[in-house]
Design a protein around this motif. Structure first.
Motif, PDB file in Angstrom:
ATOM      1  N   ALA A  79       0.831  -1.212   0.000  1.00  0.00           N
ATOM      2  CA  ALA A  79       0.000   0.000   0.000  1.00  0.00           C
ATOM      3  C   ALA A  79       0.858   1.252   0.000  1.00  0.00           C
ATOM      4  CB  ALA A  79      -0.931  -0.007   1.206  1.00  0.00           C
ATOM      5  N   LEU A  80       1.907   1.292   0.816  1.00  0.00           N
ATOM      6  CA  LEU A  80       2.783   2.462   0.865  1.00  0.00           C
ATOM      7  C   LEU A  80       3.528   2.646  -0.440  1.00  0.00           C
ATOM      8  CD1 LEU A  80       4.188   2.081   4.494  1.00  0.00           C
ATOM      9  CD2 LEU A  80       2.549   3.795   3.680  1.00  0.00           C
ATOM     10  N   ALA A  81       3.927   1.539  -1.068  1.00  0.00           N
ATOM     11  CA  ALA A  81       4.591   1.636  -2.368  1.00  0.00           C
ATOM     12  C   ALA A  81       3.653   2.242  -3.408  1.00  0.00           C
ATOM     13  CB  ALA A  81       5.066   0.256  -2.817  1.00  0.00           C
ATOM     14  N   LEU A  82       2.389   1.827  -3.372  1.00  0.00           N
ATOM     15  CA  LEU A  82       1.406   2.378  -4.309  1.00  0.00           C
ATOM     16  C   LEU A  82       1.222   3.870  -4.084  1.00  0.00           C
ATOM     17  CD1 LEU A  82      -0.861   1.955  -6.447  1.00  0.00           C
ATOM     18  CD2 LEU A  82      -2.414   1.549  -4.520  1.00  0.00           C
ATOM     19  N   VAL A  83       1.024   4.276  -2.826  1.00  0.00           N
ATOM     20  CA  VAL A  83       0.766   5.687  -2.526  1.00  0.00           C
ATOM     21  C   VAL A  83       1.956   6.556  -2.899  1.00  0.00           C
ATOM     22  CG1 VAL A  83       0.345   7.322  -0.658  1.00  0.00           C
ATOM     23  CG2 VAL A  83      -0.906   5.166  -0.723  1.00  0.00           C
TER      24      VAL A  83
ATOM     25  N   TRP B 112       9.395  -3.837  -4.374  1.00  0.00           N
ATOM     26  CA  TRP B 112       9.968  -3.620  -3.052  1.00  0.00           C
ATOM     27  C   TRP B 112       8.872  -3.540  -1.987  1.00  0.00           C
ATOM     28  CZ3 TRP B 112      14.787  -4.702  -2.312  1.00  0.00           C
ATOM     29  CH2 TRP B 112      15.757  -4.448  -3.281  1.00  0.00           C
ATOM     30  N   GLY B 113       7.722  -2.986  -2.342  1.00  0.00           N
ATOM     31  CA  GLY B 113       6.610  -2.952  -1.399  1.00  0.00           C
ATOM     32  C   GLY B 113       6.135  -4.345  -1.040  1.00  0.00           C
ATOM     33  N   TRP B 114       6.021  -5.207  -2.061  1.00  0.00           N
ATOM     34  CA  TRP B 114       5.647  -6.606  -1.800  1.00  0.00           C
ATOM     35  C   TRP B 114       6.691  -7.283  -0.929  1.00  0.00           C
ATOM     36  CZ3 TRP B 114       8.554 -10.863  -3.378  1.00  0.00           C
ATOM     37  CH2 TRP B 114       7.948 -12.120  -3.160  1.00  0.00           C
ATOM     38  N   LEU B 115       7.973  -7.040  -1.224  1.00  0.00           N
ATOM     39  CA  LEU B 115       9.044  -7.686  -0.471  1.00  0.00           C
ATOM     40  C   LEU B 115       9.067  -7.224   0.983  1.00  0.00           C
ATOM     41  CD1 LEU B 115      11.496  -9.604  -0.682  1.00  0.00           C
ATOM     42  CD2 LEU B 115      12.903  -7.575  -1.142  1.00  0.00           C
ATOM     43  N   SER B 116       8.809  -5.937   1.213  1.00  0.00           N
ATOM     44  CA  SER B 116       8.841  -5.425   2.589  1.00  0.00           C
ATOM     45  C   SER B 116       7.762  -6.062   3.446  1.00  0.00           C
ATOM     46  CB  SER B 116       8.709  -3.901   2.594  1.00  0.00           C
ATOM     47  OG  SER B 116       7.436  -3.498   2.124  1.00  0.00           O
ATOM     48  N   ASP B 117       6.642  -6.473   2.826  1.00  0.00           N
ATOM     49  CA  ASP B 117       5.624  -7.197   3.582  1.00  0.00           C
ATOM     50  C   ASP B 117       6.117  -8.580   3.995  1.00  0.00           C
ATOM     51  OD1 ASP B 117       3.562  -5.286   3.626  1.00  0.00           O
ATOM     52  OD2 ASP B 117       2.957  -5.804   1.588  1.00  0.00           O
TER      53      ASP B 117
ATOM     54  N   VAL C 207      12.447   4.537   0.243  1.00  0.00           N
ATOM     55  CA  VAL C 207      11.730   5.491   1.099  1.00  0.00           C
ATOM     56  C   VAL C 207      10.463   4.888   1.696  1.00  0.00           C
ATOM     57  CG1 VAL C 207      10.549   7.720   1.163  1.00  0.00           C
ATOM     58  CG2 VAL C 207      12.749   7.515  -0.016  1.00  0.00           C
ATOM     59  N   PRO C 208       9.598   4.192   0.926  1.00  0.00           N
ATOM     60  CA  PRO C 208       8.439   3.557   1.574  1.00  0.00           C
ATOM     61  C   PRO C 208       8.841   2.533   2.635  1.00  0.00           C
ATOM     62  CG  PRO C 208       8.122   3.649  -0.794  1.00  0.00           C
ATOM     63  CD  PRO C 208       9.534   4.055  -0.545  1.00  0.00           C
ATOM     64  N   ALA C 209       9.986   1.883   2.443  1.00  0.00           N
ATOM     65  CA  ALA C 209      10.433   0.898   3.433  1.00  0.00           C
ATOM     66  C   ALA C 209      10.785   1.570   4.758  1.00  0.00           C
ATOM     67  CB  ALA C 209      11.628   0.119   2.898  1.00  0.00           C
ATOM     68  N   TYR C 210      11.279   2.804   4.702  1.00  0.00           N
ATOM     69  CA  TYR C 210      11.535   3.535   5.937  1.00  0.00           C
ATOM     70  C   TYR C 210      10.234   3.775   6.704  1.00  0.00           C
ATOM     71  CZ  TYR C 210      16.465   4.638   5.159  1.00  0.00           C
ATOM     72  OH  TYR C 210      17.826   4.560   5.010  1.00  0.00           O
ATOM     73  N   VAL C 211       9.173   4.149   5.990  1.00  0.00           N
ATOM     74  CA  VAL C 211       7.869   4.330   6.638  1.00  0.00           C
ATOM     75  C   VAL C 211       7.419   3.004   7.251  1.00  0.00           C
ATOM     76  CG1 VAL C 211       5.474   5.040   6.320  1.00  0.00           C
ATOM     77  CG2 VAL C 211       7.289   6.162   5.015  1.00  0.00           C
ATOM     78  N   MET C 212       7.612   1.927   6.503  1.00  0.00           N
ATOM     79  CA  MET C 212       7.256   0.595   6.989  1.00  0.00           C
ATOM     80  C   MET C 212       8.002   0.281   8.286  1.00  0.00           C
ATOM     81  SD  MET C 212       5.551  -2.197   5.808  1.00  0.00           S
ATOM     82  CE  MET C 212       5.558  -3.984   5.979  1.00  0.00           C
ATOM     83  N   ALA C 213       9.299   0.604   8.321  1.00  0.00           N
ATOM     84  CA  ALA C 213      10.109   0.311   9.504  1.00  0.00           C
ATOM     85  C   ALA C 213       9.635   1.110  10.717  1.00  0.00           C
ATOM     86  CB  ALA C 213      11.580   0.604   9.216  1.00  0.00           C
ATOM     87  N   VAL C 214       9.356   2.396  10.519  1.00  0.00           N
ATOM     88  CA  VAL C 214       8.894   3.233  11.625  1.00  0.00           C
ATOM     89  C   VAL C 214       7.569   2.725  12.175  1.00  0.00           C
ATOM     90  CG1 VAL C 214       8.096   5.552  12.236  1.00  0.00           C
ATOM     91  CG2 VAL C 214      10.158   5.271  10.875  1.00  0.00           C
ATOM     92  N   ARG C 215       6.666   2.342  11.276  1.00  0.00           N
ATOM     93  CA  ARG C 215       5.362   1.849  11.730  1.00  0.00           C
ATOM     94  C   ARG C 215       5.472   0.521  12.467  1.00  0.00           C
ATOM     95  NH1 ARG C 215       1.982   1.907  13.162  1.00  0.00           N
ATOM     96  NH2 ARG C 215       0.168   1.261  11.976  1.00  0.00           N
ATOM     97  N   ALA C 216       6.471  -0.307  12.092  1.00  0.00           N
ATOM     98  CA  ALA C 216       6.624  -1.598  12.751  1.00  0.00           C
ATOM     99  C   ALA C 216       7.264  -1.477  14.131  1.00  0.00           C
ATOM    100  CB  ALA C 216       7.473  -2.526  11.877  1.00  0.00           C
ATOM    101  N   LEU C 217       8.044  -0.424  14.338  1.00  0.00           N
ATOM    102  CA  LEU C 217       8.823  -0.303  15.567  1.00  0.00           C
ATOM    103  C   LEU C 217       8.181   0.594  16.625  1.00  0.00           C
ATOM    104  CD1 LEU C 217      12.382  -0.013  13.997  1.00  0.00           C
ATOM    105  CD2 LEU C 217      11.434  -1.984  15.198  1.00  0.00           C
TER     106      LEU C 217
END
Length: 408
Positions: A142-146, A276-281, A327-337
């Protein structure tokens, strides 16, 4: 609804409607600064100044987006993302009308405050945090799409602006686009945006309670290190994107071919961002950042290894594939932590560091070129920034491994 393990997910069809709505609004918001880029020459002729003034306008738009994102993130936590998004659409319209008045001060204030601080600042960083609250299973996708809204804007609007500026002038183009952006953002925000669902703690998540330690560190220290990584890897990320056409000119390659290479780079980044969005999931945000940063270093080395046109087309495509999802992966990391309640200000702070790194990297490559007369030195400096970032990422990944082992 529950998955096979019986865990309740917050994702619904509404989640994807929110993501698509955010994509559309970001594509509109990201188009506003491009008017200055496309209309650089006619704006300069009207104002009677050098090209440095409109270029400064573009810079303050991006820096304003970063600063405004932090402020608007706090506003979104208090008043809701719908109200903040509407503020962003109105601000873009007001900013473009002010910028179109035809004076130096109005251009800088209109673009910096209207389009940047209150416009993209309300629609870019806070929207990432907001969309992330609607997803737990496919948050990375979702973050990759946005985040692809910026690429969509880069594909569509320059062609439109080039024609409208030629026919109607840059001032009328600004005014018309401002009205269009305000109407579209207002309509979408009113029709689609809703308060996010009550957040759940995802299986395997490392989120600490509010104020608790993150990866064995104080929460603000953990965020500082993640933001530092974001800044460090965005410095080299911006260098080829900002200077590829000029780099090609130094090698005797035409500007039109250089522009085509830039389009190839952005197109491959757009496609790769979905992967990369799929992989980060699957593997998490920190590991995605690490792998994407390694790929970025390889791409930077590619610009050093080849100077012929065919080779540079290949390197441009490979480089875009590498950095597309960082960059979307950074958002993913912050939300996970970090706790979901803190997303409204932690995500914008991290994205401010990213935007700062992009701005600094674009400037630094030009400053190094002015000093030594060739871009290879800038590429090496960018690689050095990337290697420091990778060293910090290894430290964070080891901390993550220890934390998961302790929880197990």
């Amino acid at each position: 609804m529950p998955d096979a393990a019986g865990t309740v997910s917050i994702e619904t069809r509404q989640s994807w409607r929110i993501a698509i709505a955010a994509l559309a609004m970001l594509a509109m918001a990201a188009g506003a600064p491009l008017i200055v880029v496309v209309g650089l020459v006619p704006i300069t002729e009207t104002l009677g100044t050098g090209r440095s003034l409109p270029s400064l306008g573009s810079a303050v738009a991006y820096l304003g987006s970063g600063l405004g994102g932090v402020a608007c993130g706090l506003l979104a936590a208090r008043f809701g993302q719908r109200a903040v998004a509407i503020l962003g659409g109105v601000a873009i319209c007001a900013g473009l009308f002010l910028a179109s008045l035809g004076s130096s001060w109005s251009l800088l204030v209109g673009i910096g405050l209207g389009v940047g601080f209150f416009g993209n600042g309300a629609l870019f960083p806070p929207m990432f945090a907001y969309v992330s609250l609607w997803f737990d299973r496919r948050r990375g996708a979702a973050l990759a799409l946005v985040s692809s809204g910026q690429y969509i804007a880069g594909f569509i609007w320059p062609f439109v602006f080039e024609r409208t500026i030629a026919v109607f002038g840059w001032q009328t183009t600004m005014q018309a686009y401002g009205i269009l952006a305000a109407v579209v953002v207002f309509a979408i925000a009113l029709a689609v945006l809703r308060p996010p669902p009550v957040p759940q703690v995802e299986p395997g998540a490392l989120q600490a309670a509010s104020g608790g330690r993150v990866l064995g560190m104080a929460p603000n220290m953990a965020l500082f290190l993640i933001a530092a990584c974001s800044f460090l890897c965005c410095v080299p990320m911006a260098m080829p994107a900002a200077h590829l056409v000029a780099f090609c000119g130094d090698l005797g390659i035409s500007a039109s071919r250089g522009a085509s290479m830039l389009s190839v780079l952005l197109l491959s980044a757009f496609v790769a961002r979905q992967f990369w969005g799929w992989l980060s999931d699957k593997i998490g945000g920190l590991w995605t950042i690490f792998l994407g940063s390694l790929a970025q270093v390889v791409g930077m080395l590619g610009f050093l290894a080849t100077q012929d046109e065919a080779g540079l087309f290949f390197v441009s495509a490979a480089y875009g594939l590498g950095f597309g999802g960082i960059v979307p992966a950074y958002v993913m990391a912050v939300r996970a932590l970090f706790p979901a309640a803190e997303a409204s200000w932690r995500v914008p702070l991290m994205l401010f560091a990213s935007l700062g790194g992009m701005a600094f990297g674009a400037w630094l490559a030009g400053a190094i070129y002015d000093r030594v007369g060739f871009y290879a030195a800038a590429w090496w400096v960018g690689i050095a920034f990337n290697l420091v970032q990778l060293a910090i990422m290894i430290f964070l990944l080891r901390r993550q491994h220890r934390t998961r082992s302790a929880l197990a």
